[in-house]
Write an enzyme that holds these catalytic residues in place. Structure first.
Site, PDB file in Angstrom:
ATOM      1  N   LYS A  41      11.995  88.902  24.167  1.00 30.11           N
ATOM      2  CA  LYS A  41      13.030  89.018  23.370  1.00 30.11           C
ATOM      3  C   LYS A  41      13.307  90.359  22.887  1.00 30.11           C
ATOM      4  O   LYS A  41      12.314  90.795  21.735  1.00 30.11           O
ATOM      5  CB  LYS A  41      13.061  87.891  22.349  1.00 30.11           C
ATOM      6  CG  LYS A  41      14.154  87.882  21.586  1.00 30.11           C
ATOM      7  CD  LYS A  41      14.035  87.990  20.196  1.00 30.11           C
ATOM      8  CE  LYS A  41      15.559  88.176  19.435  1.00 30.11           C
ATOM      9  NZ  LYS A  41      16.131  89.488  19.610  1.00 30.11           N
TER      10      LYS A  41
ATOM     11  N   GLU B 285       2.849  93.348  14.357  1.00 34.46           N
ATOM     12  CA  GLU B 285       2.934  94.953  14.019  1.00 34.46           C
ATOM     13  C   GLU B 285       4.080  95.242  13.106  1.00 34.46           C
ATOM     14  O   GLU B 285       5.414  95.135  13.659  1.00 34.46           O
ATOM     15  CB  GLU B 285       3.024  96.040  15.267  1.00 34.46           C
ATOM     16  CG  GLU B 285       2.266  95.049  16.449  1.00 34.46           C
ATOM     17  CD  GLU B 285       0.681  95.305  16.433  1.00 34.46           C
ATOM     18  OE1 GLU B 285       0.096  96.125  15.643  1.00 34.46           O
ATOM     19  OE2 GLU B 285      -0.011  94.361  17.023  1.00 34.46           O
TER      20      GLU B 285
ATOM     21  N   CYS C  31       8.193 103.706  13.107  1.00 32.22           N
ATOM     22  CA  CYS C  31       7.250 102.736  12.059  1.00 32.22           C
ATOM     23  C   CYS C  31       6.156 103.748  11.211  1.00 32.22           C
ATOM     24  O   CYS C  31       5.792 103.407  10.122  1.00 32.22           O
ATOM     25  CB  CYS C  31       6.774 101.550  12.704  1.00 32.22           C
ATOM     26  SG  CYS C  31       5.718 102.307  14.137  1.00 32.22           S
TER      27      CYS C  31
ATOM     28  N   GLU D 230      10.641 101.151   2.843  1.00 37.30           N
ATOM     29  CA  GLU D 230      10.531 101.782   4.180  1.00 37.30           C
ATOM     30  C   GLU D 230      12.101 102.016   4.477  1.00 37.30           C
ATOM     31  O   GLU D 230      13.069 101.080   4.362  1.00 37.30           O
ATOM     32  CB  GLU D 230      10.138 100.711   5.298  1.00 37.30           C
ATOM     33  CG  GLU D 230      10.148 101.578   6.742  1.00 37.30           C
ATOM     34  CD  GLU D 230       9.564 100.592   7.844  1.00 37.30           C
ATOM     35  OE1 GLU D 230      10.061  99.389   7.958  1.00 37.30           O
ATOM     36  OE2 GLU D 230       9.105 101.192   8.683  1.00 37.30           O
TER      37      GLU D 230
HETATM   38  P1  NAD Z   1      13.503  93.185  12.731  1.00 33.19           P
HETATM   39  O1  NAD Z   1      12.286  92.607  11.955  1.00 33.19           O
HETATM   40  O2  NAD Z   1      14.676  93.063  11.890  1.00 33.19           O
HETATM   41  O3  NAD Z   1      13.567  92.614  14.143  1.00 33.19           O
HETATM   42  C1  NAD Z   1      12.524  92.688  15.166  1.00 33.19           C
HETATM   43  C2  NAD Z   1      12.813  91.847  16.189  1.00 33.19           C
HETATM   44  O4  NAD Z   1      12.788  90.355  15.619  1.00 33.19           O
HETATM   45  C3  NAD Z   1      14.244  91.798  16.758  1.00 33.19           C
HETATM   46  O5  NAD Z   1      14.058  91.460  18.254  1.00 33.19           O
HETATM   47  C4  NAD Z   1      14.957  90.866  15.900  1.00 33.19           C
HETATM   48  O6  NAD Z   1      16.064  90.084  16.959  1.00 33.19           O
HETATM   49  C5  NAD Z   1      14.036  89.545  15.783  1.00 33.19           C
HETATM   50  N1  NAD Z   1      14.235  88.713  14.683  1.00 33.19           N
HETATM   51  C6  NAD Z   1      14.958  89.103  13.566  1.00 33.19           C
HETATM   52  N2  NAD Z   1      14.758  87.802  12.639  1.00 33.19           N
HETATM   53  C7  NAD Z   1      13.981  86.979  13.326  1.00 33.19           C
HETATM   54  C8  NAD Z   1      13.683  85.390  12.944  1.00 33.19           C
HETATM   55  N3  NAD Z   1      13.987  85.088  11.961  1.00 33.19           N
HETATM   56  N4  NAD Z   1      12.758  85.051  13.794  1.00 33.19           N
HETATM   57  C9  NAD Z   1      12.485  85.529  14.924  1.00 33.19           C
HETATM   58  N5  NAD Z   1      12.696  86.716  15.204  1.00 33.19           N
HETATM   59  C10 NAD Z   1      13.459  87.572  14.576  1.00 33.19           C
HETATM   60  O7  NAD Z   1      12.985  94.663  12.891  1.00 33.19           O
HETATM   61  P2  NAD Z   1      13.950  96.085  13.463  1.00 33.19           P
HETATM   62  O8  NAD Z   1      15.007  96.209  12.608  1.00 33.19           O
HETATM   63  O9  NAD Z   1      14.188  95.551  14.952  1.00 33.19           O
HETATM   64  O10 NAD Z   1      12.892  96.957  13.476  1.00 33.19           O
HETATM   65  C11 NAD Z   1      12.520  97.804  12.429  1.00 33.19           C
HETATM   66  C12 NAD Z   1      11.262  97.483  12.078  1.00 33.19           C
HETATM   67  O11 NAD Z   1      10.169  97.505  13.085  1.00 33.19           O
HETATM   68  C13 NAD Z   1      10.643  98.658  11.006  1.00 33.19           C
HETATM   69  O12 NAD Z   1      10.384  97.682   9.694  1.00 33.19           O
HETATM   70  C14 NAD Z   1       9.574  99.253  11.790  1.00 33.19           C
HETATM   71  O13 NAD Z   1       8.551  99.651  10.778  1.00 33.19           O
HETATM   72  C15 NAD Z   1       8.870  98.127  12.473  1.00 33.19           C
HETATM   73  N6  NAD Z   1       8.116  98.694  13.660  1.00 33.19           N
HETATM   74  C16 NAD Z   1       6.736  98.632  13.498  1.00 33.19           C
HETATM   75  C17 NAD Z   1       5.945  98.979  14.653  1.00 33.19           C
HETATM   76  C18 NAD Z   1       4.491  98.924  14.635  1.00 33.19           C
HETATM   77  O14 NAD Z   1       3.977  99.025  15.890  1.00 33.19           O
HETATM   78  N7  NAD Z   1       3.790  98.493  13.601  1.00 33.19           N
HETATM   79  C19 NAD Z   1       6.579  99.660  15.454  1.00 33.19           C
HETATM   80  C20 NAD Z   1       7.951  99.959  15.702  1.00 33.19           C
HETATM   81  C21 NAD Z   1       8.917  99.312  14.691  1.00 33.19           C
END
Ligand code: NAD
Length: 496
Positions: free
Chosen positions: A190, A266, A300, A399
């Site tokens: 997804k 992650e 991230c 963040e």
């Molecule tokens: P997000 O948490 O908003 O979304 C991530 C994914 O989760 C998307 O596909 C989104 O549609 C889905 N999602 C949102 N709400 C959900 C729910 N209630 N249930 C299930 N899925 C849901 O994050 P984002 O804005 O897409 O990405 C940015 C974040 O990702 C930052 O916090 C960044 O630090 C983190 N990140 C972490 C790593 C790592 O390896 N630790 C790598 C890249 C990004």
């Protein structure tokens, strides 16, 4: 063709985008027939209709993935056969490199040059590496008494849901699907609603490479409408999530509320970059600036908090400011652009909100802090540095996920470590010192999953990547990632 001769505008004119889901080996519309707009952050224009999947589509994908797993069309192939197909998958990604890179850039705004040389390359490398490794990992026999054999084996889990963010859409997907597929699982990916295009293209490429229908499915859509039904599903064995800490906490709850599926998260970061007085300050500044402003600051593990001995603070700022001309936002389809567009208007507003908060709390904005290029219709922010930040300020604690750096001074080494560890996150950290003892002691004291000494953003598929504390659990990359997608089985054999 050298990168600089690629005319991304011409390629875009000939690009067709298909936003339909990919289930059981076929492109399909959402069962509801609903779509949502894919908006390019480059100019704010709509570029495609994307299938707005929901629970009905989740059911179809889970059925397809489950059937594929149970009949063994992939799981029971020999490791050598899976290897060959994954290597083929990787080769086809490289063959489609320009198309994938262009899609990534149109979708989420990073410079096309980087999409090509970093994102596509890294995704292809992941598939290749896990393909190559899977017929070389051995199971174990325990050192038991002579009258029995204790076999310790790893088996595919079954159906894996991979939920990924928008900042490195292809890389984050590849870090999950490569080990999950290599181990023999079926996968439902997804992508973020902000960046679904390359995931859908990857599914087509996987089928062409020989991954059987049903084994790799892609469901675009919103988190609440696709991600949460996947994470709550009783017939999914594992959910591998990358994204924000807030959503990561929900994912762990969904797993607990449903079938206790294995849940891996992650999550976010606020990584400290500690510079001691004896460090090579110019090298530190250069390394930090390259890392924090790469990918528009949407990384991230970006080193967003510099924690620096006050005696070298001015030198660090001076050097950092001298590098700013290298990072001015511009159209990401132009080859020498180093900083592209922020992913969407919501994220743009978030970043500007934090910049306002930094100013309001009394931090000193020494460069940047502006939204620019509004006339393009896209979302661009200048690289921003705040000096004289306190670790209690909002810009030091939360963040931002944008091109904003906070510089915090310390008076003694212990204070540096205290400030560095005073965060709910623990994804990465860096320490700069010419004194090997000081560097080593600091590296041991910093509570983070990856520590860089006199460097930043060293990266290789051979090492684990993931966080301590609220930056998550589990690790992507390396052989350790295979542990997330396999169950450990003990088999006792009585020797008569
Ligand atoms: P997000 O948490 O908003 O979304 C991530 C994914 O989760 C998307 O596909 C989104 O549609 C889905 N999602 C949102 N709400 C959900 C729910 N209630 N249930 C299930 N899925 C849901 O994050 P984002 O804005 O897409 O990405 C940015 C974040 O990702 C930052 O916090 C960044 O630090 C983190 N990140 C972490 C790593 C790592 O390896 N630790 C790598 C890249 C990004």
């Amino acid at each position: 063709m050298s990168n600089n001769s690629i005319n991304w505008h011409n390629l875009r004119d000939n690009l067709t985008l298909d936003g339909r889901a990919f289930i059981n080996g076929k492109r399909v519309a959402a069962k509801s027939s609903q779509v949502f707009d894919c908006i390019s952050p480059i100019d704010g224009q709509k570029i495609a209709d994307i299938a707005r999947c929901g629970t009905h589509d989740v059911e179809l994908a889970v059925q397809a993935a489950r059937t594929a797993f149970e009949d063994g069309r992939w799981a029971k192939k020999s490791p050598k056969d899976r290897k060959n197909i994954l290597i083929n998958f990787s080769r086809l990604i490289r063959e489609n490199a320009e198309t994938l890179a262009l899609m990534e850039t149109l979708d989420m705004g990073k410079p096309a040059n980087y999409s090509l040389n970093v994102d596509v390359t890294s995704a292809a490398n992941s598939l290749q590496w896990y393909g190559e490794c899977i017929d070389k990992v051995y199971d174990e026999i325990a050192p038991t008494a002579d009258n029995a054999l204790g076999l310790i084996t790893r088996e595919a889990m079954g159906v894996v849901a991979a939920i990924v963010p928008w900042n490195y859409p292809m890389i984050m997907a590849a870090w999950k699907i490569a080990p999950a597929l290599a181990a023999g699982n079926s996968v439902i990916l997804k992508p973020s609603e902000k960046s679904p295009l390359t995931a859908l293209k990857l599914a087509e490429i996987a089928l062409e490479a020989g991954i059987p229908a049903g084994v790799f499915n892609v469901l675009p859509g919103y988190g609440e409408e696709v991600g949460s039904p996947l994470a709550l599903h009783m017939d999914i064995d594992c959910v591998a999530f990358t994204g924000s800490t807030n959503v990561g906490k929900k994912i762990m709850q969904y797993a607990g509320q449903s079938n206790l599926k294995r849940a891996w998260a992650e999550l976010g970061g606020k990584s400290p970059f500690v510079v001691f007085a004896d460090a090579d300050v110019d090298a530190a500044a250069e390394s930090c600036i390259n890392a924090i402003f790469f990918n528009q600051g949407e990384s991230c593990n970006a080193p967003s908090r510099v924690i620096i001995d006050q005696s070298v603070q001015d030198r660090f700022i001076e050097k950092a400011l001298s590098l700013m001309p290298n990072f001015q936002p511009a159209n990401p389809l132009i080859n020498d652009t180093t900083m592209g567009a922020i992913v969407d208007e919501i994220q743009l507003n978030n970043v500007m909100h934090y910049i306002q908060a930094g100013k309001a709390e009394g931090a000193n904005c020494v460069t940047g802090g502006e939204q620019v290029l509004q006339e393009t219709g896209g979302y661009y922010v200048t690289p921003t540095i705040f000096n004289h930040v306190k670790n209690s300020m909002k810009i030091a604690r939360e963040e931002i996920f944008g091109p904003v750096l906070s510089v915090i001074a310390f008076e003694n080494p212990q204070e540096a470590i205290n400030i560095a560890n005073d965060t709910p996150y623990g994804l990465a950290a860096s320490v700069w010192s010419r004194d090997i003892s000081q560097a080593h002691l600091a590296a041991k004291a910093l509570r983070a999953g990856t520590i860089h000494v006199n460097c930043y953003d060293e990266d290789d598929i051979t090492v684990p990547f993931g966080g301590y504390k609220q930056s998550g659990n589990g690790r992507d990359k390396s052989l350790h990632a295979l542990e997330k997608y396999t169950e450990l089985k003990t088999t006792w054999i009585k020797l008569a």
